[in-house]
Write an enzyme that holds these catalytic residues in place. Structure first.
Site, PDB file in Angstrom:
ATOM      1  CE  LYS A 251      -4.356   0.872   2.413  1.00 47.76           C
ATOM      2  NZ  LYS A 251      -5.026   0.684   3.691  1.00 47.76           N
ATOM      3  CB  CYS A 252       2.168   3.502  -2.320  1.00 45.21           C
ATOM      4  SG  CYS A 252       3.484   2.293  -2.481  1.00 45.21           S
TER       5      CYS A 252
END
Ligand code: G3P
Length: 220
Positions: free
Chosen positions: A83-84
């Site tokens: 997740k970014c």
């Protein structure tokens, strides 16, 4: 529609998994911190409970460090989705990781144009936050509708993961809008089962049965 639990709590995940309707898990740094274990350890335990996509978020803020963290997280288990956040660096990291075949969930999305950027960077999931937009008197659900339409217009394969869902109504509206996935707290998934007519109907069935028969049809 896929159902994900938005929690890092192992008891909640065990219960959710036992229902047989759980497709994956989303976590974020706040949820991991609440459980008190290092992220690698907590995420590994989650992967042992749930067989589905498990989102684990980077905490670095610059692209090279995000990419390094993404590599480390993706090595934990084949089901990990890195997740970014939807920042310039986050999008650079998404683009680089996606090109390597690492799946990325771009999070903290609050506009349709941000979602368009994430799709162009090869994101596997886009996470628009419904509840947090509602909190500031904006329509979170309108954002889901817009993203679904835009992705369809251009044939993007990025899946819309409706996040920050706070109620069964949010889940229903996200499903109506065509979100691919809804991620929700345990409490909301639990609430989805409830209907007073189900309880009332079952009570009546059992009462009627009990008037004639004393035992269940097939004894254990
Ligand atoms: O997946 C995003 C979610 O954790 C945010 O939910 O309720 O904190 O806005 P909330």
């Amino acid at each position: 529609m896929k159902f994900f639990l938005d929690t890092a709590n192992l008891d909640e995940l065990k219960k959710g998994a036992s229902w047989g309707i759980l497709d994956g898990v989303t976590t974020n740094p706040s949820l991991i911190a609440k459980e008190g274990r290092p992220i690698e350890e907590q995420v590994r335990l989650i992967c042992d409970i749930v067989d589905g996509d498990i989102s684990a978020e980077v905490v670095a803020t610059e692209a090279p460090a995000m990419i390094r963290e993404g590599h480390n997280l993706s090595r934990i288990h084949k089901n990990i989705v890195v997740k970014c956040p939807l920042t310039r660096d986050g999008i650079m990291a998404c683009s680089a990781l996606s090109k390597e075949g690492i799946r990325v969930n771009v999070t903290l999305c609050f506009s349709a144009t941000q979602a368009l950027i994430a799709a162009k960077a090869g994101a596997y999931f886009i996470s628009p936050f419904v509840g947090r937009l509602d909190d500031i008197s904006s329509s979170g659900m309108e954002l889901i509708q817009h993203i679904v339409r835009i992705y369809k217009n251009y044939g993007y394969s990025t899946q819309v993961l409706a996040a920050s869902l706070r109620s069964p109504m949010h889940v229903m509206d996200a499903a109506l809008a065509g979100a691919d996935i809804g991620t929700m707290p345990f409490k909301v998934m639990d609430q989805l089962f409830n209907h007073p007519l189900t309880d009332k109907g079952l009570e009546q069935f059992l009462k009627d049965w009990g008037k004639v028969f004393q035992e269940a049809p097939v004894a254990g």
